[in-house]
Design a protein around this motif. Structure first.
Motif, PDB file in Angstrom:
ATOM      1  N   ILE A  56      16.089  43.788  38.702  1.00  0.00           N
ATOM      2  CA  ILE A  56      17.196  43.114  39.372  1.00  0.00           C
ATOM      3  C   ILE A  56      17.500  41.852  38.577  1.00  0.00           C
ATOM      4  O   ILE A  56      16.608  41.069  38.279  1.00  0.00           O
ATOM      5  N   PHE A  57      18.776  41.692  38.198  1.00  0.00           N
ATOM      6  CA  PHE A  57      19.229  40.547  37.424  1.00  0.00           C
ATOM      7  C   PHE A  57      19.961  39.575  38.343  1.00  0.00           C
ATOM      8  O   PHE A  57      20.749  39.992  39.182  1.00  0.00           O
ATOM      9  N   ASP A  58      19.740  38.266  38.157  1.00  0.00           N
ATOM     10  CA  ASP A  58      20.512  37.271  38.911  1.00  0.00           C
ATOM     11  C   ASP A  58      21.980  37.350  38.516  1.00  0.00           C
ATOM     12  O   ASP A  58      22.861  37.366  39.357  1.00  0.00           O
ATOM     13  N   THR A  59      22.231  37.393  37.205  1.00  0.00           N
ATOM     14  CA  THR A  59      23.591  37.569  36.690  1.00  0.00           C
ATOM     15  C   THR A  59      23.535  38.539  35.527  1.00  0.00           C
ATOM     16  O   THR A  59      22.518  38.654  34.829  1.00  0.00           O
ATOM     17  N   TYR A  60      24.636  39.260  35.308  1.00  0.00           N
ATOM     18  CA  TYR A  60      24.695  40.252  34.246  1.00  0.00           C
ATOM     19  C   TYR A  60      26.132  40.306  33.750  1.00  0.00           C
ATOM     20  O   TYR A  60      27.067  40.370  34.553  1.00  0.00           O
ATOM     21  N   ALA A  64      33.841  43.635  31.423  1.00  0.00           N
ATOM     22  CA  ALA A  64      34.698  43.452  32.604  1.00  0.00           C
ATOM     23  C   ALA A  64      34.427  42.141  33.325  1.00  0.00           C
ATOM     24  O   ALA A  64      35.157  41.776  34.236  1.00  0.00           O
ATOM     25  N   GLY A  65      33.373  41.425  32.950  1.00  0.00           N
ATOM     26  CA  GLY A  65      33.074  40.149  33.597  1.00  0.00           C
ATOM     27  C   GLY A  65      31.596  39.979  33.871  1.00  0.00           C
ATOM     28  O   GLY A  65      30.768  40.791  33.466  1.00  0.00           O
ATOM     29  N   THR A  66      31.276  38.912  34.579  1.00  0.00           N
ATOM     30  CA  THR A  66      29.906  38.596  34.947  1.00  0.00           C
ATOM     31  C   THR A  66      29.700  38.902  36.424  1.00  0.00           C
ATOM     32  O   THR A  66      30.532  38.551  37.256  1.00  0.00           O
ATOM     33  N   VAL A  85      28.871  51.140  39.827  1.00  0.00           N
ATOM     34  CA  VAL A  85      28.268  51.264  38.504  1.00  0.00           C
ATOM     35  C   VAL A  85      29.125  50.482  37.510  1.00  0.00           C
ATOM     36  O   VAL A  85      30.312  50.744  37.362  1.00  0.00           O
ATOM     37  N   ILE A  86      28.511  49.513  36.833  1.00  0.00           N
ATOM     38  CA  ILE A  86      29.247  48.707  35.859  1.00  0.00           C
ATOM     39  C   ILE A  86      28.816  48.996  34.429  1.00  0.00           C
ATOM     40  O   ILE A  86      29.492  48.592  33.488  1.00  0.00           O
ATOM     41  N   GLN A  87      27.682  49.684  34.266  1.00  0.00           N
ATOM     42  CA  GLN A  87      27.219  50.043  32.931  1.00  0.00           C
ATOM     43  C   GLN A  87      26.357  51.281  33.048  1.00  0.00           C
ATOM     44  O   GLN A  87      25.665  51.480  34.045  1.00  0.00           O
ATOM     45  N   PHE A  88      26.389  52.105  32.001  1.00  0.00           N
ATOM     46  CA  PHE A  88      25.622  53.336  31.974  1.00  0.00           C
ATOM     47  C   PHE A  88      24.839  53.368  30.668  1.00  0.00           C
ATOM     48  O   PHE A  88      25.433  53.305  29.595  1.00  0.00           O
ATOM     49  N   PHE A  89      23.538  53.438  30.732  1.00  0.00           N
ATOM     50  CA  PHE A  89      22.628  53.323  29.585  1.00  0.00           C
ATOM     51  C   PHE A  89      22.904  52.021  28.858  1.00  0.00           C
ATOM     52  O   PHE A  89      23.125  51.005  29.488  1.00  0.00           O
ATOM     53  N   ASN A  90      22.931  52.019  27.522  1.00  0.00           N
ATOM     54  CA  ASN A  90      23.092  50.775  26.781  1.00  0.00           C
ATOM     55  C   ASN A  90      24.543  50.422  26.490  1.00  0.00           C
ATOM     56  O   ASN A  90      24.832  49.342  26.006  1.00  0.00           O
ATOM     57  N   ALA A  94      31.998  49.715  32.300  1.00  0.00           N
ATOM     58  CA  ALA A  94      33.120  49.092  32.989  1.00  0.00           C
ATOM     59  C   ALA A  94      33.926  48.238  32.026  1.00  0.00           C
ATOM     60  O   ALA A  94      33.459  47.247  31.512  1.00  0.00           O
ATOM     61  N   LYS A  95      35.138  48.659  31.764  1.00  0.00           N
ATOM     62  CA  LYS A  95      36.060  47.855  30.960  1.00  0.00           C
ATOM     63  C   LYS A  95      36.966  47.059  31.888  1.00  0.00           C
ATOM     64  O   LYS A  95      37.500  46.038  31.534  1.00  0.00           O
ATOM     65  N   GLU A  96      37.147  47.570  33.097  1.00  0.00           N
ATOM     66  CA  GLU A  96      38.020  46.927  34.065  1.00  0.00           C
ATOM     67  C   GLU A  96      37.498  47.256  35.467  1.00  0.00           C
ATOM     68  O   GLU A  96      37.140  48.390  35.728  1.00  0.00           O
ATOM     69  N   ILE A  97      37.453  46.278  36.312  1.00  0.00           N
ATOM     70  CA  ILE A  97      37.039  46.479  37.697  1.00  0.00           C
ATOM     71  C   ILE A  97      38.266  46.319  38.565  1.00  0.00           C
ATOM     72  O   ILE A  97      38.970  45.327  38.472  1.00  0.00           O
ATOM     73  N   LYS A  98      38.555  47.323  39.382  1.00  0.00           N
ATOM     74  CA  LYS A  98      39.717  47.256  40.292  1.00  0.00           C
ATOM     75  C   LYS A  98      39.235  47.204  41.719  1.00  0.00           C
ATOM     76  O   LYS A  98      38.244  47.776  42.056  1.00  0.00           O
TER      77      LYS A  98
END
Length: 98
Positions: A56-60, A64-66, A85-90, A94-98
């Protein structure tokens, strides 16, 4: 075309793959396609059907943003509460969050 659908309640967080023109179930007919994590989410939480939360990350940060309170799973998914889901593997998914 490809992406993820997610649902979040006070009890759980769940998501599944979404394929353009096809459903996840057409690829895996014996599954409803959902990955479910019961809340509260913490390191070691089980992700049904057979995975777990690793970190678990405090911020990532992604292109698409933090995001705050992001968690990664043993399958390589990075998930932000309230977004999905904002990232998959490495690679950044997510390029854009709507």
């Amino acid at each position: 075309g490809n992406g993820f659908i997610y649902e979040e309640t006070d009890e759980y967080f769940r998501f599944r793959h979404q394929y353009k023109g096809l459903s996840y179930i057409s690829y895996y007919p014996n599954s409803d396609g959902w990955y479910t994590i019961q809340k509260p989410i913490k390191e070691g939480s089980k992700m049904e059907p057979s995975n777990s939360v690793l970190t678990i990350f405090d911020t990532y940060t992604t292109p698409a943003g933090t995001f705050e309170n992001v968690f990664s799973t043993s399958m390589g998914y990075y998930i932000a509460p309230g977004y999905g889901v904002i990232q998959f593997f490495n690679g950044a998914y997510a390029k854009e969050i709507k």
